[in-house]
Design an enzyme around this catalytic site. Structure first.
Site, PDB file in Angstrom:
ATOM      1  N   GLU A   1       2.367  21.600  19.534  1.00  0.00           N
ATOM      2  CA  GLU A   1       1.901  21.862  18.178  1.00  0.00           C
ATOM      3  C   GLU A   1       1.009  23.097  18.201  1.00  0.00           C
ATOM      4  O   GLU A   1       0.186  23.250  19.081  1.00  0.00           O
ATOM      5  CB  GLU A   1       1.092  20.664  17.695  1.00  0.00           C
ATOM      6  CG  GLU A   1       0.512  20.854  16.326  1.00  0.00           C
ATOM      7  CD  GLU A   1      -0.238  19.610  15.866  1.00  0.00           C
ATOM      8  OE1 GLU A   1       0.269  18.503  16.075  1.00  0.00           O
ATOM      9  OE2 GLU A   1      -1.318  19.772  15.307  1.00  0.00           O
TER      10      GLU A   1
ATOM     11  N   GLU B   1      -3.682  11.102  23.601  1.00  0.00           N
ATOM     12  CA  GLU B   1      -4.268  10.032  22.806  1.00  0.00           C
ATOM     13  C   GLU B   1      -4.593   8.783  23.615  1.00  0.00           C
ATOM     14  O   GLU B   1      -5.554   8.074  23.348  1.00  0.00           O
ATOM     15  CB  GLU B   1      -3.288   9.718  21.675  1.00  0.00           C
ATOM     16  CG  GLU B   1      -3.175   8.301  21.248  1.00  0.00           C
ATOM     17  CD  GLU B   1      -1.862   8.074  20.461  1.00  0.00           C
ATOM     18  OE1 GLU B   1      -1.355   9.024  19.853  1.00  0.00           O
ATOM     19  OE2 GLU B   1      -1.361   6.949  20.495  1.00  0.00           O
TER      20      GLU B   1
ATOM     21  N   PHE C   1       0.844  -1.204   0.000  1.00  0.00           N
ATOM     22  CA  PHE C   1       0.000   0.000   0.000  1.00  0.00           C
ATOM     23  C   PHE C   1       0.877   1.251   0.000  1.00  0.00           C
ATOM     24  O   PHE C   1       0.734   2.150  -0.816  1.00  0.00           O
ATOM     25  CB  PHE C   1      -0.902  -0.049   1.242  1.00  0.00           C
ATOM     26  CG  PHE C   1      -1.756   1.162   1.459  1.00  0.00           C
ATOM     27  CD1 PHE C   1      -2.971   1.305   0.793  1.00  0.00           C
ATOM     28  CD2 PHE C   1      -1.375   2.152   2.358  1.00  0.00           C
ATOM     29  CE1 PHE C   1      -3.773   2.417   1.006  1.00  0.00           C
ATOM     30  CE2 PHE C   1      -2.176   3.266   2.579  1.00  0.00           C
ATOM     31  CZ  PHE C   1      -3.374   3.398   1.900  1.00  0.00           C
TER      32      PHE C   1
ATOM     33  N   GLU D   1      18.665  12.412  16.304  1.00  0.00           N
ATOM     34  CA  GLU D   1      17.983  11.105  16.384  1.00  0.00           C
ATOM     35  C   GLU D   1      18.242  10.205  15.176  1.00  0.00           C
ATOM     36  O   GLU D   1      17.397   9.384  14.820  1.00  0.00           O
ATOM     37  CB  GLU D   1      16.467  11.312  16.598  1.00  0.00           C
ATOM     38  CG  GLU D   1      16.158  12.120  17.848  1.00  0.00           C
ATOM     39  CD  GLU D   1      14.661  12.351  18.099  1.00  0.00           C
ATOM     40  OE1 GLU D   1      13.840  11.568  17.607  1.00  0.00           O
ATOM     41  OE2 GLU D   1      14.336  13.317  18.808  1.00  0.00           O
TER      42      GLU D   1
ATOM     43  N   HIS E   1       4.212  18.776   9.214  1.00  0.00           N
ATOM     44  CA  HIS E   1       3.530  17.723   8.456  1.00  0.00           C
ATOM     45  C   HIS E   1       3.366  18.120   6.995  1.00  0.00           C
ATOM     46  O   HIS E   1       2.993  17.317   6.163  1.00  0.00           O
ATOM     47  CB  HIS E   1       2.168  17.413   9.075  1.00  0.00           C
ATOM     48  CG  HIS E   1       2.297  16.793  10.434  1.00  0.00           C
ATOM     49  ND1 HIS E   1       2.123  17.519  11.579  1.00  0.00           N
ATOM     50  CD2 HIS E   1       2.646  15.559  10.822  1.00  0.00           C
ATOM     51  CE1 HIS E   1       2.339  16.730  12.620  1.00  0.00           C
ATOM     52  NE2 HIS E   1       2.652  15.535  12.186  1.00  0.00           N
TER      53      HIS E   1
HETATM   54  N1  GLN Z   1      11.699  14.029  19.471  1.00  0.00           N
HETATM   55  C1  GLN Z   1      10.800  13.465  18.537  1.00  0.00           C
HETATM   56  C2  GLN Z   1      11.170  13.900  17.128  1.00  0.00           C
HETATM   57  O1  GLN Z   1      11.578  14.991  16.956  1.00  0.00           O
HETATM   58  C3  GLN Z   1       9.362  13.850  18.823  1.00  0.00           C
HETATM   59  C4  GLN Z   1       8.418  13.237  17.831  1.00  0.00           C
HETATM   60  C5  GLN Z   1       6.949  13.378  18.155  1.00  0.00           C
HETATM   61  O2  GLN Z   1       6.521  14.207  18.888  1.00  0.00           O
HETATM   62  N2  GLN Z   1       6.122  12.574  17.587  1.00  0.00           N
HETATM   63  O3  GLN Z   1      11.032  13.174  16.186  1.00  0.00           O
END
Ligand code: GLN
Ligand code: ZN
Length: 726
Positions: free
Chosen positions: A629, A570, A17, A449, A658
């Site tokens: 956000e 969530e 997908f 990261e 996003h």
């Molecule tokens: N520290 C994570 C990143 O920057 C936080 C991601 C998230 O909030 N989903 O990817």
């Protein structure tokens, strides 16, 4: 007894997908090729259903998201042409995205501007062809309405009635339809229930049989639900424990089919066949016609355990989507008296026990959950140590993970790259990123990261008591997928988790570098979690691991730590009456993990835009800075913080990561200006609204450059301002 399954994962065995849609986006395949591939996936799902169950829906497939499809089907959007469609998913006109109930699936939020709906067929398949094969699938009108954004504040009743008319047109030619109405498990008002009754009454004279599914929790208004013109009612007996009690009280109508959700669509532990047989027997005392089904759609589970490289003992304890179908068959057979297969299904296996950590959690005292030094005093110390400018700039942690990284990681996993070579590569990426951040002039650095596939999976792999899968992918939104780890035992930290990369990054710069941790609630929310001890205990075990990690940071003079909790909201139960219990342990788990020295500045990050309803709980989390956000809601959320007289620091996301668009200075400025009408400037941080992992490096460099320029402008204006005042 009949069996009925729904919501089977659309991703495909090898993520076909995702591959198909992304290939179309990058113009590697044509629109026709995309449609053919998706059609093939859909057909495969039907074949799977057919193999195991009697009844199943058809038309669950989408080219991105079912909420958007439903909106288009009701005339809310004109999605003629795939370009238009994908523009609403990820282009300049992208809709807001939010979490689907308390799951980690994100849907696109349609915006309703009027109560004019019209039926416009838009399923990938032709109406007649496909629906010979199964029961046509729809998101029900109430759930659709509840999940849309109603900007004009149109009257709910009008909207719903008008929606029902459009649905009438959509379903009138079918013999049977499948309605998903998970929003029926929310706590509805009497008025809302009366609207639902009025709307569904419109279907009364149809010949179409409606099978309506509720899931994720129990329904509070069973008696009213029975009055709707439905052929079958799906209730969740796994995640909605009150359903059984309610049925005992209210009975079940003789002319309807009770579709009992008995195998869990949300978690992976094998269904206990004997107990489930007992449950169906019990139900049959109240309901004459029973079918069994999954409890909640199966797309929250990976496709199948086949070929999964899990520990043998663990493998014998779990079921993914396909195995859930198998279980339905087993239960059906067992109910008929054939117990042979069922007996082998549930072996009594115990493993993953760690007495030391169990004792540590059992010994926790109230004071382990509170910081002795209050925020104001911590602030003084931190100010001195960090020496940050006004409007400090930072990022949320991750930086783009490009093809090269993915390739190196795959090579490493397959043994083509040694641990040392892979480590060197990660260091190389970190080194470059530190240089970039120096060049850009950010104030608080991150390491990027790069070593993490996923913010939860990475921790899972480093902690004992948690397993990871090879191919257990599920969709988080659109074509984005992740592999939830499996928390099967007591969780402990055999060695530092993140320390090496964080220390390395800090060694390259004088700027403060944030140690980057994933919080206990998020680790739990995005994993499959054992169900044989309370969730709070699982959380505290993880908190203790994180606390040790922070102690290690402090020994290495890391001055800032960010504990990400994007899943904090969530994971909250759907019914508000269950909230206090949940938030109580969720907040405590954060405070337990962040028991640091007062000099260490603790950040948290959440990416959820409606803070109003949970702000009371958030302020009990004893962090120093929260980054959130805001870009999509254009900074509107600061009002929630004003309401509670929020005194700590906030990094308001000024850039919607996003979207692939480079944020413009003007847009960011507006968000900040709006926020500064309410928030004191001393408390204000400037940052993107989430990690930059999914973006391209080029966009990121441009976006950050703009962001820093904006921050500088605000500092200058402030200097001018202060100058004038003097
Ligand atoms: N520290 C994570 C990143 O920057 C936080 C991601 C998230 O909030 N989903 O990817
Ligand atoms: Zn985020």
């Amino acid at each position: 007894m009949q069996t009925y399954a729904y919501g089977f994962p659309r991703l495909g065995e090898n993520r076909e997908f995702k591959r198909a849609i992304e290939s179309f986006w990058s113009k590697q395949i044509s629109e026709q090729e995309l449609k053919d591939r998706i059609k093939k996936l859909e057909e495969d799902i039907l074949i799977t259903y057919e193999q195991y169950v009697d009844k199943f829906p058809v038309g669950e497939m989408t080219l991105y998201d079912n909420m958007l499809d439903t909106a288009a089907m009701l005339g809310v959007y004109d999605c003629g042409g795939l370009d238009k469609y994908y523009d609403l998913c990820r282009g300049k006109n992208a809709l807001e995205m939010t979490k689907w109930f308390n799951t980690n699936y994100h849907y696109l939020v349609p915006v309703l501007n009027s109560a004019n709906f019209r039926a416009a067929w838009n399923k990938p398949a032709e109406k007649k062809d496909l629906f010979k094969k199964g029961i046509p699938y729809f998101i029900g009108p109430w759930t659709f309405l509840k999940l849309c954004k109603n900007t004009k504040k149109e009257n709910t009743r009008n909207l719903l009635l008008s929606l029902a008319d459009a649905y009438f047109q959509l379903i009138k030619d079918f013999e049977e339809v499948h309605f998903d109405e998970p929003a029926f498990v929310m706590e509805l008002s009497q008025e809302e229930i009366s609207f639902i009754k009025e709307a569904y009454k419109k279907f009364e004279n149809l010949n179409t049989k409606i099978y309506l599914f509720t899931y994720y929790d129990s329904v509070d208004f069973l008696k009213d639900l029975y009055e709707l013109p439905l052929k079958g009612i799906g209730l969740d007996f796994v995640n909605g424990k009150e359903n059984l009690e309610n049925i005992k009280k209210c009975g079940f109508p003789e002319d309807k089919l009770l579709i009992a959700g008995v195998v869990n669509g949300r978690n992976i532990w094998r269904t206990n066949i004997q107990n489930t047989v007992a449950l169906t027997k019990q139900l049959s005392l109240y309901a004459k016609n029973i079918a069994i089904s999954n409890a909640g759609p199966l797309y929250h589970l990976p496709l199948s355990t086949e070929g999964e490289n899990l520990n043998e003992k663990l493998l014998k304890k779990v079921s993914f989507a396909k195995e859930r179908l198998q279980e339905l068959k087993l239960i059906d057979e067992a109910c008929k008296g054939d117990l042979t297969a069922a007996e082998n299904w549930n072996e009594n296996i115990d493993f993953g026990v760690n007495e030391t950590i169990k004792k540590k959690v059992a010994d926790l005292k109230d004071e382990d959950f509170v910081k002795l030094i209050p925020y104001e005093q911590r602030l003084e110390k931190q100010k001195e140590i960090l020496g940050l400018p006004l409007f400090p700039t930072t990022t949320i942690g991750s930086f783009p993970q490009d093809k090269e990284i993915r390739k190196k990681r795959a090579d490493f996993r397959k043994g083509r790259l040694s641990q040392e070579e892979y480590g060197k590569f990660v260091e190389f990426k970190i080194d470059n990123l530190i240089k970039l951040q120096e060049d850009l002039g950010l104030d608080v650095f991150v390491h990027g990261e790069f070593e993490r596939t996923d913010m939860v999976e990475f921790f899972a792999q480093k902690l004992d008591g948690i397993a990871s899968t090879e191919n257990g992918w599920i969709i988080s939104y659109g074509t984005r997928v992740y592999r939830p780890p499996i928390i099967y035992g007591d969780v402990s930290r055999p060695q530092p988790i993140t320390l090496a990369e964080i220390n390395f990054a800090q060694s390259l710069t004088k700027k403060p570098l944030k140690g980057m941790l994933t919080g206990p609630v998020t680790i739990i929310a995005w994993s499959f979690v054992r169900d044989n001890i309370p969730l709070s205990d699982v959380a505290y075990q993880i908190s203790l691991c994180l606390r040790s990690e922070i102690e290690d940071y402090e020994k290495s003079s890391i001055k800032i730590v960010q504990i990400d909790e994007p899943a904090f909201r969530e994971r909250a139960p759907l019914k508000k009456r269950d909230w206090d219990k949940y938030f109580n342990w969720a907040v405590k788990s954060f405070n337990l993990a962040s028991q640091s020295k007062p000099e260490t500045q603790i950040h948290t990050h959440m990416c959820y835009s409606e803070f109003g309803e949970i702000i009371e709980h958030i302020i009990k989390m004893d962090f120093d800075v929260i980054t959130i956000e805001a870009a999509r809601s254009k900074g509107g959320i600061v009002e929630d913080f004003q309401r509670v007289d929020f005194k700590k620091q906030i990094g308001l996301g000024v850039w919607d990561i996003h979207s692939p668009l480079v944020p413009e200075c003007g847009d960011m400025k507006k968000i900040i200006q709006r926020a500064l009408e309410i928030l004191p400037k001393e408390n204000f941080w400037i940052n993107p609204d989430c990690g930059l992992k999914t973006r391209q490096m080029e966009e990121v460099a441009k976006g950050l450059k703009n962001m820093i320029e904006v921050a500088k402008k605000f500092r200058e204006t402030d200097a001018v301002f202060s100058g004038q005042k003097n």
